[in-house]
Design a protein around this motif. Structure first.
Motif, mmCIF file in Angstrom:
data_model
loop_
_atom_site.group_PDB
_atom_site.id
_atom_site.type_symbol
_atom_site.label_atom_id
_atom_site.label_comp_id
_atom_site.label_asym_id
_atom_site.label_seq_id
_atom_site.Cartn_x
_atom_site.Cartn_y
_atom_site.Cartn_z
ATOM 1 N N THR A 21 64.516 37.363 78.586
ATOM 2 C CA THR A 21 64.115 36.515 77.453
ATOM 3 C C THR A 21 65.276 36.263 76.498
ATOM 4 O O THR A 21 65.373 35.181 75.930
ATOM 5 C CB THR A 21 62.921 37.109 76.683
ATOM 6 O OG1 THR A 21 63.259 38.415 76.216
ATOM 7 C CG2 THR A 21 61.682 37.153 77.549
ATOM 8 N N SER A 24 67.603 33.428 77.637
ATOM 9 C CA SER A 24 67.074 32.074 77.486
ATOM 10 C C SER A 24 67.267 31.534 76.064
ATOM 11 O O SER A 24 67.003 30.359 75.825
ATOM 12 C CB SER A 24 65.587 32.047 77.851
ATOM 13 O OG SER A 24 64.845 32.780 76.903
ATOM 14 N N LEU A 25 67.729 32.374 75.151
ATOM 15 C CA LEU A 25 67.937 31.945 73.764
ATOM 16 C C LEU A 25 69.333 31.355 73.587
ATOM 17 O O LEU A 25 70.257 31.712 74.326
ATOM 18 C CB LEU A 25 67.790 33.152 72.824
ATOM 19 C CG LEU A 25 66.434 33.821 72.773
ATOM 20 C CD1 LEU A 25 66.537 35.117 71.972
ATOM 21 C CD2 LEU A 25 65.397 32.904 72.179
ATOM 22 N N TRP A 95 57.119 38.537 72.236
ATOM 23 C CA TRP A 95 57.066 37.555 71.140
ATOM 24 C C TRP A 95 57.687 36.229 71.585
ATOM 25 O O TRP A 95 57.140 35.154 71.328
ATOM 26 C CB TRP A 95 57.794 38.094 69.920
ATOM 27 C CG TRP A 95 57.806 37.144 68.779
ATOM 28 C CD1 TRP A 95 58.798 36.285 68.425
ATOM 29 C CD2 TRP A 95 56.750 36.921 67.837
ATOM 30 N NE1 TRP A 95 58.447 35.566 67.327
ATOM 31 C CE2 TRP A 95 57.189 35.933 66.938
ATOM 32 C CE3 TRP A 95 55.489 37.474 67.665
ATOM 33 C CZ2 TRP A 95 56.397 35.480 65.901
ATOM 34 C CZ3 TRP A 95 54.715 37.032 66.625
ATOM 35 C CH2 TRP A 95 55.167 36.036 65.756
ATOM 36 N N THR A 96 58.824 36.287 72.253
ATOM 37 C CA THR A 96 59.499 35.073 72.731
ATOM 38 C C THR A 96 58.625 34.331 73.731
ATOM 39 O O THR A 96 58.484 33.110 73.656
ATOM 40 C CB THR A 96 60.853 35.440 73.375
ATOM 41 O OG1 THR A 96 61.673 36.066 72.394
ATOM 42 C CG2 THR A 96 61.560 34.215 73.922
ATOM 43 N N ILE A 97 58.032 35.058 74.650
ATOM 44 C CA ILE A 97 57.184 34.433 75.667
ATOM 45 C C ILE A 97 55.959 33.787 75.033
ATOM 46 O O ILE A 97 55.616 32.635 75.329
ATOM 47 C CB ILE A 97 56.772 35.471 76.738
ATOM 48 C CG1 ILE A 97 57.999 35.911 77.529
ATOM 49 C CG2 ILE A 97 55.691 34.916 77.653
ATOM 50 C CD1 ILE A 97 57.777 37.157 78.372
ATOM 51 N N ARG A 99 55.518 32.825 71.911
ATOM 52 C CA ARG A 99 55.926 31.694 71.061
ATOM 53 C C ARG A 99 56.225 30.458 71.903
ATOM 54 O O ARG A 99 55.829 29.350 71.563
ATOM 55 C CB ARG A 99 57.137 32.088 70.217
ATOM 56 C CG ARG A 99 57.453 31.055 69.144
ATOM 57 C CD ARG A 99 58.563 31.524 68.264
ATOM 58 N NE ARG A 99 59.758 31.696 69.091
ATOM 59 C CZ ARG A 99 60.851 32.295 68.692
ATOM 60 N NH1 ARG A 99 60.909 32.829 67.500
ATOM 61 N NH2 ARG A 99 61.889 32.395 69.480
ATOM 62 N N ARG A 100 56.906 30.649 73.026
ATOM 63 C CA ARG A 100 57.204 29.503 73.902
ATOM 64 C C ARG A 100 55.933 28.885 74.463
ATOM 65 O O ARG A 100 55.798 27.667 74.528
ATOM 66 C CB ARG A 100 58.105 29.950 75.046
ATOM 67 C CG ARG A 100 59.523 30.055 74.614
ATOM 68 C CD ARG A 100 60.450 29.877 75.789
ATOM 69 N NE ARG A 100 61.776 30.176 75.297
ATOM 70 C CZ ARG A 100 62.491 31.209 75.667
ATOM 71 N NH1 ARG A 100 62.037 32.022 76.577
ATOM 72 N NH2 ARG A 100 63.669 31.420 75.157
ATOM 73 N N ARG A 101 55.016 29.725 74.881
ATOM 74 C CA ARG A 101 53.750 29.206 75.427
ATOM 75 C C ARG A 101 52.952 28.482 74.359
ATOM 76 O O ARG A 101 52.320 27.470 74.635
ATOM 77 C CB ARG A 101 52.927 30.327 76.035
ATOM 78 C CG ARG A 101 53.501 30.802 77.332
ATOM 79 C CD ARG A 101 52.574 31.733 78.038
ATOM 80 N NE ARG A 101 53.172 32.124 79.312
ATOM 81 C CZ ARG A 101 52.627 32.943 80.147
ATOM 82 N NH1 ARG A 101 51.450 33.479 79.866
ATOM 83 N NH2 ARG A 101 53.219 33.251 81.273
ATOM 84 N N GLN A 103 54.196 26.930 71.752
ATOM 85 C CA GLN A 103 54.877 25.661 71.483
ATOM 86 C C GLN A 103 54.564 24.646 72.578
ATOM 87 O O GLN A 103 54.319 23.488 72.298
ATOM 88 C CB GLN A 103 56.390 25.874 71.383
ATOM 89 C CG GLN A 103 56.806 26.571 70.114
ATOM 90 C CD GLN A 103 58.264 26.945 70.112
ATOM 91 O OE1 GLN A 103 58.964 26.917 71.135
ATOM 92 N NE2 GLN A 103 58.765 27.312 68.933
ATOM 93 N N ARG A 104 54.564 25.088 73.819
ATOM 94 C CA ARG A 104 54.229 24.177 74.914
ATOM 95 C C ARG A 104 52.776 23.743 74.843
ATOM 96 O O ARG A 104 52.449 22.606 75.067
ATOM 97 C CB ARG A 104 54.493 24.857 76.265
ATOM 98 C CG ARG A 104 55.916 24.731 76.694
ATOM 99 C CD ARG A 104 56.056 25.148 78.129
ATOM 100 N NE ARG A 104 57.074 26.182 78.157
ATOM 101 C CZ ARG A 104 57.074 27.244 78.936
ATOM 102 N NH1 ARG A 104 56.092 27.436 79.770
ATOM 103 N NH2 ARG A 104 58.034 28.103 78.894
ATOM 104 N N ASP A 107 52.161 21.173 72.122
ATOM 105 C CA ASP A 107 52.588 19.814 72.481
ATOM 106 C C ASP A 107 51.571 19.132 73.380
ATOM 107 O O ASP A 107 51.362 17.943 73.308
ATOM 108 C CB ASP A 107 53.935 19.863 73.212
ATOM 109 C CG ASP A 107 55.071 20.317 72.291
ATOM 110 O OD1 ASP A 107 54.897 20.235 71.047
ATOM 111 O OD2 ASP A 107 56.111 20.739 72.804
#
Length: 110
Positions: A21, A24-25, A95-97, A99-101, A103-104, A107
Motif C-alpha cells: 500500500t 502505491s502512494l 486505511w489506504t485500501i 479510502r481508495r475503495r 473514493q472509487r 465516483d
C-alpha cells in the motif's frame, strides 16, 4: 510451538500489506506514511513494554518457559511486541485500501 512461530505469519502479512500500500502512494506521501508508522510503532511498543510488565508482575498472565525465545523487555518476552508492530503496519495499510475503495465507490454512485 513457540509464540514467535505463531507471530511470524501475522508479521509477514503486516509487512507485505504495508509495503504494497505504501508503494502505491506518491513519494512524499510514502515518506510521511513511514514516518507516521515508525512513530506509532514506537509509542505502541513502549506502551506494550510498560503495561505487559505491570500485568505480568501482577500475575494476570504469564508465559510457559519452553514457548519463549528468552529475551525480555521488563518482564514482557520479545514475542509480545509482535502484535503492536503488526497493528502499526496494518492500520495505515487498511486505511489506504478503505479510502481508495470509498473514493472509487463515491465516483460510481453519482
Amino acid at each position: 510451538m513457540t509464540y514467535a512461530l505463531i507471530s511470524l505469519p501475522f508479521l509477514a502479512i503486516g509487512v507485505l500489506a504495508a509495503v504494497i500500500t505504501a508503494r502505491s502512494l506518491p513519494r512524499p506521501a510514502r515518506r510521511r506514511r513511514w514516518i507516521a508508522t515508525a512513530i506509532a510503532a514506537a509509542v505502541l511498543l513502549a506502551l506494550t513494554g510498560v503495561f505487559d510488565t505491570v500485568m505480568i508482575a501482577a500475575g494476570l498472565f504469564g508465559y510457559a518457559d519452553g514457548t519463549r525465545l528468552g529475551p525480555t523487555v521488563g518482564l514482557a518476552p520479545i514475542e509480545d511486541f509482535a502484535y503492536p508492530t503488526v497493528a502499526a503496519l496494518l492500520v495505515p495499510a487498511v486505511w489506504t485500501i478503505v479510502r481508495r475503495r470509498a473514493q472509487r465507490g463515491g465516483d460510481d454512485e453519482d
